[in-house]
Design a protein around this motif. Structure first.
Motif, PDB file in Angstrom:
ATOM      1  N   TYR A  88       0.798  -1.307   0.030  1.00 51.51           N
ATOM      2  CA  TYR A  88      -0.025   0.111  -0.027  1.00 51.51           C
ATOM      3  C   TYR A  88       0.765   1.212   0.002  1.00 51.51           C
ATOM      4  O   TYR A  88       0.614   2.272  -0.583  1.00 51.51           O
ATOM      5  N   ARG A  89       2.061   1.280   0.774  1.00 52.47           N
ATOM      6  CA  ARG A  89       2.839   2.312   0.789  1.00 52.47           C
ATOM      7  C   ARG A  89       3.227   2.468  -0.690  1.00 52.47           C
ATOM      8  O   ARG A  89       3.316   3.965  -1.056  1.00 52.47           O
ATOM      9  N   ALA A  90       3.632   1.524  -1.401  1.00 52.16           N
ATOM     10  CA  ALA A  90       4.292   1.835  -2.634  1.00 52.16           C
ATOM     11  C   ALA A  90       3.345   2.419  -3.538  1.00 52.16           C
ATOM     12  O   ALA A  90       3.320   3.180  -4.549  1.00 52.16           O
ATOM     13  N   LEU A  91       1.847   1.993  -3.453  1.00 51.37           N
ATOM     14  CA  LEU A  91       0.737   2.641  -4.446  1.00 51.37           C
ATOM     15  C   LEU A  91       0.710   4.081  -3.982  1.00 51.37           C
ATOM     16  O   LEU A  91       0.408   4.862  -4.731  1.00 51.37           O
ATOM     17  N   PHE A  92       0.655   4.338  -2.654  1.00 52.96           N
ATOM     18  CA  PHE A  92       0.320   5.870  -2.139  1.00 52.96           C
ATOM     19  C   PHE A  92       1.811   6.668  -3.049  1.00 52.96           C
ATOM     20  O   PHE A  92       1.481   7.682  -3.109  1.00 52.96           O
ATOM     21  N   GLU A  93       2.930   5.898  -2.829  1.00 52.16           N
ATOM     22  CA  GLU A  93       4.022   6.904  -3.314  1.00 52.16           C
ATOM     23  C   GLU A  93       4.244   7.209  -4.834  1.00 52.16           C
ATOM     24  O   GLU A  93       4.789   8.087  -5.245  1.00 52.16           O
ATOM     25  N   ARG A  94       3.666   6.058  -5.526  1.00 55.85           N
ATOM     26  CA  ARG A  94       3.881   5.828  -6.846  1.00 55.85           C
ATOM     27  C   ARG A  94       2.538   6.709  -7.589  1.00 55.85           C
ATOM     28  O   ARG A  94       2.634   7.266  -8.901  1.00 55.85           O
ATOM     29  N   HIS A  95       1.667   7.456  -6.739  1.00 55.16           N
ATOM     30  CA  HIS A  95       0.455   7.813  -7.442  1.00 55.16           C
ATOM     31  C   HIS A  95       0.206   9.520  -6.872  1.00 55.16           C
ATOM     32  O   HIS A  95       0.442   9.359  -5.530  1.00 55.16           O
ATOM     33  N   LYS A  96      -0.396  10.361  -7.742  1.00 56.13           N
ATOM     34  CA  LYS A  96      -0.879  11.713  -7.078  1.00 56.13           C
ATOM     35  C   LYS A  96      -2.186  11.585  -6.087  1.00 56.13           C
ATOM     36  O   LYS A  96      -2.048  12.224  -5.105  1.00 56.13           O
ATOM     37  N   LEU A  97      -2.794  10.548  -6.660  1.00 57.14           N
ATOM     38  CA  LEU A  97      -4.093  10.482  -5.503  1.00 57.14           C
ATOM     39  C   LEU A  97      -4.369   8.889  -5.483  1.00 57.14           C
ATOM     40  O   LEU A  97      -4.207   7.966  -6.315  1.00 57.14           O
ATOM     41  N   VAL A  98      -4.981   8.596  -4.404  1.00 52.73           N
ATOM     42  CA  VAL A  98      -5.281   7.130  -4.220  1.00 52.73           C
ATOM     43  C   VAL A  98      -7.080   7.277  -3.789  1.00 52.73           C
ATOM     44  O   VAL A  98      -7.275   8.310  -2.988  1.00 52.73           O
ATOM     45  N   VAL A  99      -7.687   6.474  -4.404  1.00 52.37           N
ATOM     46  CA  VAL A  99      -9.002   6.250  -3.963  1.00 52.37           C
ATOM     47  C   VAL A  99      -9.518   4.851  -3.685  1.00 52.37           C
ATOM     48  O   VAL A  99      -8.996   4.057  -4.512  1.00 52.37           O
ATOM     49  N   THR A 100     -10.065   4.937  -2.849  1.00 55.86           N
ATOM     50  CA  THR A 100     -10.559   3.667  -2.143  1.00 55.86           C
ATOM     51  C   THR A 100     -12.036   3.292  -2.338  1.00 55.86           C
ATOM     52  O   THR A 100     -12.887   4.540  -2.102  1.00 55.86           O
ATOM     53  N   LEU A 101     -12.385   2.170  -2.890  1.00 54.29           N
ATOM     54  CA  LEU A 101     -13.803   1.928  -3.243  1.00 54.29           C
ATOM     55  C   LEU A 101     -14.376   0.773  -2.674  1.00 54.29           C
ATOM     56  O   LEU A 101     -13.635  -0.286  -2.978  1.00 54.29           O
ATOM     57  N   GLU A 102     -15.457   0.784  -2.038  1.00 53.71           N
ATOM     58  CA  GLU A 102     -16.002  -0.216  -1.295  1.00 53.71           C
ATOM     59  C   GLU A 102     -17.588  -0.217  -1.324  1.00 53.71           C
ATOM     60  O   GLU A 102     -18.283   0.952  -1.258  1.00 53.71           O
ATOM     61  N   ASP A 103     -18.098  -1.439  -1.312  1.00 56.26           N
ATOM     62  CA  ASP A 103     -19.688  -1.512  -1.235  1.00 56.26           C
ATOM     63  C   ASP A 103     -19.971  -1.857   0.243  1.00 56.26           C
ATOM     64  O   ASP A 103     -20.173  -2.949   0.437  1.00 56.26           O
ATOM     65  N   GLY A 104     -19.624  -0.903   0.881  1.00 57.81           N
ATOM     66  CA  GLY A 104     -19.852  -1.120   2.672  1.00 57.81           C
ATOM     67  C   GLY A 104     -19.606   0.324   3.209  1.00 57.81           C
ATOM     68  O   GLY A 104     -19.307   1.131   2.646  1.00 57.81           O
ATOM     69  N   VAL A 105     -20.014   0.088   4.399  1.00 65.46           N
ATOM     70  CA  VAL A 105     -19.692   1.472   5.228  1.00 65.46           C
ATOM     71  C   VAL A 105     -18.448   2.040   5.455  1.00 65.46           C
ATOM     72  O   VAL A 105     -17.361   1.125   5.630  1.00 65.46           O
ATOM     73  N   ARG A 106     -18.145   3.317   4.964  1.00 67.58           N
ATOM     74  CA  ARG A 106     -16.867   3.768   4.912  1.00 67.58           C
ATOM     75  C   ARG A 106     -16.108   3.707   6.506  1.00 67.58           C
ATOM     76  O   ARG A 106     -15.092   3.801   6.629  1.00 67.58           O
ATOM     77  N   SER A 107     -17.144   4.254   7.238  1.00 64.84           N
ATOM     78  CA  SER A 107     -16.425   4.166   8.970  1.00 64.84           C
ATOM     79  C   SER A 107     -16.284   2.930   9.242  1.00 64.84           C
ATOM     80  O   SER A 107     -17.009   1.844   9.430  1.00 64.84           O
ATOM     81  N   GLY A 108     -14.832   2.418   9.620  1.00 68.05           N
ATOM     82  CA  GLY A 108     -14.339   1.283   9.929  1.00 68.05           C
ATOM     83  C   GLY A 108     -14.363   0.176   8.803  1.00 68.05           C
ATOM     84  O   GLY A 108     -14.127  -0.905   9.211  1.00 68.05           O
ATOM     85  N   GLY A 109     -14.497   0.521   7.789  1.00 64.29           N
ATOM     86  CA  GLY A 109     -14.378  -0.379   6.725  1.00 64.29           C
ATOM     87  C   GLY A 109     -13.013  -0.572   5.940  1.00 64.29           C
ATOM     88  O   GLY A 109     -11.788   0.048   6.486  1.00 64.29           O
ATOM     89  N   TYR A 110     -12.800  -1.021   4.817  1.00 65.52           N
ATOM     90  CA  TYR A 110     -11.685  -1.157   3.899  1.00 65.52           C
ATOM     91  C   TYR A 110     -10.923   0.186   3.870  1.00 65.52           C
ATOM     92  O   TYR A 110      -9.778   0.217   4.092  1.00 65.52           O
ATOM     93  N   GLY A 111     -11.578   1.271   3.469  1.00 62.04           N
ATOM     94  CA  GLY A 111     -10.997   2.439   3.194  1.00 62.04           C
ATOM     95  C   GLY A 111     -10.428   3.141   4.216  1.00 62.04           C
ATOM     96  O   GLY A 111      -9.293   3.832   4.528  1.00 62.04           O
ATOM     97  N   SER A 112     -10.928   3.097   5.396  1.00 63.80           N
ATOM     98  CA  SER A 112     -10.604   3.522   6.661  1.00 63.80           C
ATOM     99  C   SER A 112      -9.391   2.795   7.330  1.00 63.80           C
ATOM    100  O   SER A 112      -8.327   3.328   7.600  1.00 63.80           O
ATOM    101  N   ALA A 113      -9.301   1.267   6.934  1.00 67.39           N
ATOM    102  CA  ALA A 113      -8.062   0.460   7.341  1.00 67.39           C
ATOM    103  C   ALA A 113      -7.085   0.921   6.396  1.00 67.39           C
ATOM    104  O   ALA A 113      -5.716   1.099   7.115  1.00 67.39           O
ATOM    105  N   VAL A 114      -6.969   1.271   5.318  1.00 66.43           N
ATOM    106  CA  VAL A 114      -6.055   1.770   4.452  1.00 66.43           C
ATOM    107  C   VAL A 114      -5.321   3.037   4.856  1.00 66.43           C
ATOM    108  O   VAL A 114      -4.198   3.323   5.181  1.00 66.43           O
ATOM    109  N   ALA A 115      -6.468   3.962   5.367  1.00 69.21           N
ATOM    110  CA  ALA A 115      -6.073   5.459   5.791  1.00 69.21           C
ATOM    111  C   ALA A 115      -5.145   5.233   7.047  1.00 69.21           C
ATOM    112  O   ALA A 115      -4.112   5.865   7.224  1.00 69.21           O
ATOM    113  N   GLU A 116      -5.828   4.583   8.052  1.00 70.32           N
ATOM    114  CA  GLU A 116      -4.966   4.204   9.313  1.00 70.32           C
ATOM    115  C   GLU A 116      -3.822   3.501   9.110  1.00 70.32           C
ATOM    116  O   GLU A 116      -2.974   4.023   9.614  1.00 70.32           O
TER     117      GLU A 116
END
Length: 168
Positions: A88-116
């Protein structure tokens, strides 16, 4: 196959509504490295990290962005937890922007796990977190209609990514 072979603790598998997209059932099953995402399309500017049924939407978003001259990487997360911080660090470092996309609640979900995980690793935030609203009831109905209302359809996600790129 990976869950069946995993002997170091419990495993949860989420089965979404509807049909799956893109599974090649002619290939022999293989054991995946737990926590490691799969890059399904390479780009340079935006990385779209999708989990589950949203991988198909992410590929549509990448096509829309390509039509606007923006190259997008599409990643099939495959795992909500644990996450391979180095991948994940490599993805963040190689791109200007990262978008996480999930069919679930943002709070406590996959995207927030990535952010944490990225915050813990000291990676600067260039992240748009997309999923269901945390404190709102989502009606039952046709996925296409509901995703459009939630801004999780391909056109809405592409517009949000373009707007975030302009801000960056």
């Amino acid at each position: 196959h990976t869950a069946y072979a995993h002997m170091d603790g419990p495993v949860a598998i989420r089965y979404p509504r509807g049909t799956g997209v893109g599974a090649d059932r002619s290939r022999a099953p293989r054991i995946l490295e737990i926590g490691v995402p799969e890059t399904v399309r390479e780009g340079r500017e935006v990385a779209i990290l999708a989990i589950g049924s949203m991988v198909g939407t992410a590929l549509q978003v990448a096509d829309i962005l390509a039509g606007k001259g923006v190259e997008a990487t599409v990643v099939n997360a495959r795992f909500a937890k644990p996450l391979s911080a180095s991948h994940y660090r490599a993805l963040f470092e190689r791109h200007k922007l990262v978008v996480t996309l999930e069919d679930g609640v943002r709070s406590g979900g996959y995207g927030s796990a990535v952010a944490e995980a990225m915050a813990d690793a000291g990676v600067p935030r260039r992240h748009v977190l997309l999923g269901h609203p945390s404190d709102a009831f989502v009606d039952h109905g046709d996925n296409c209609r509901l995703f459009a209302e939630l801004g999780l359809d391909a056109a809405s996600v592409a517009a949000k990514a373009l707007a975030a790129l302009e801000e960056a």
